[in-house]
Write a protein that holds these residues in place. Sequence first.
Motif, PDB file in Angstrom:
ATOM      1  N   ILE A  32      -2.873  -2.472  -5.735  1.00 31.83           N
ATOM      2  CA  ILE A  32      -2.459  -3.056  -4.456  1.00 31.83           C
ATOM      3  C   ILE A  32      -2.788  -4.546  -4.426  1.00 31.83           C
ATOM      4  CG2 ILE A  32      -2.970  -3.089  -1.979  1.00 31.83           C
ATOM      5  CD1 ILE A  32      -3.368   0.053  -2.310  1.00 31.83           C
ATOM      6  N   PRO A  37      -5.821   4.768  -0.948  1.00 31.49           N
ATOM      7  CA  PRO A  37      -5.941   3.407  -1.495  1.00 31.49           C
ATOM      8  C   PRO A  37      -7.201   3.191  -2.333  1.00 31.49           C
ATOM      9  CG  PRO A  37      -5.256   3.309   0.795  1.00 31.49           C
ATOM     10  CD  PRO A  37      -5.611   4.741   0.505  1.00 31.49           C
ATOM     11  N   ASN A  61      -6.482   0.599  -5.515  1.00 27.94           N
ATOM     12  CA  ASN A  61      -6.928  -0.628  -4.873  1.00 27.94           C
ATOM     13  C   ASN A  61      -6.629  -1.858  -5.738  1.00 27.94           C
ATOM     14  OD1 ASN A  61      -8.097  -2.094  -2.781  1.00 27.94           O
ATOM     15  ND2 ASN A  61     -10.084  -2.088  -3.770  1.00 27.94           N
ATOM     16  N   ILE A  91       0.837  -1.206   0.000  1.00 23.37           N
ATOM     17  CA  ILE A  91       0.000   0.000   0.000  1.00 23.37           C
ATOM     18  C   ILE A  91       0.870   1.253   0.000  1.00 23.37           C
ATOM     19  CG2 ILE A  91      -1.650   1.362   1.356  1.00 23.37           C
ATOM     20  CD1 ILE A  91      -2.835  -1.366   2.295  1.00 23.37           C
TER      21      ILE A  91
END
Length: 127
Positions: free
Chosen positions: A117, A72, A114, A52
């Motif tokens: 990640i 994020p 997101n 992250i």
Amino acid sequence: MALRAALLRHVRVPVRALNLTGRTSEQLLSGFGSLFRSMSSHGDHITREEVIERVLSVVKSFPKVDPSQVSPEVHFQNDLGLDSLDNVEIVMALEEEFKLQIPDLEADRIDSCNLAIEYIYNHPMAG
């Protein structure tokens, strides 16, 4: 495909065993993430928090991005106003940061922090 190629270099599975289970090779391989992380060249897999932090850092350092807008949950086009070429450049920067190659089909799907990640955290060779 990159994951499959990496797996085939390290694991030998008889073709007959795959056919008897009724599952595709992708279904069989999806459950082995932790095994392949332990086999990667960089030792222990990076933590989710580190992924992250590094993904956000790459996105914040992109010239067209206001760093205060990055989180994020941010979507590259909808929230940051980036175009598809910018999206490609961010994915390329992520590949360089994590020392991995993201296949074009997967790269096209990564349109938010997101998703980046999740992809990188689940990639067995991310370093």
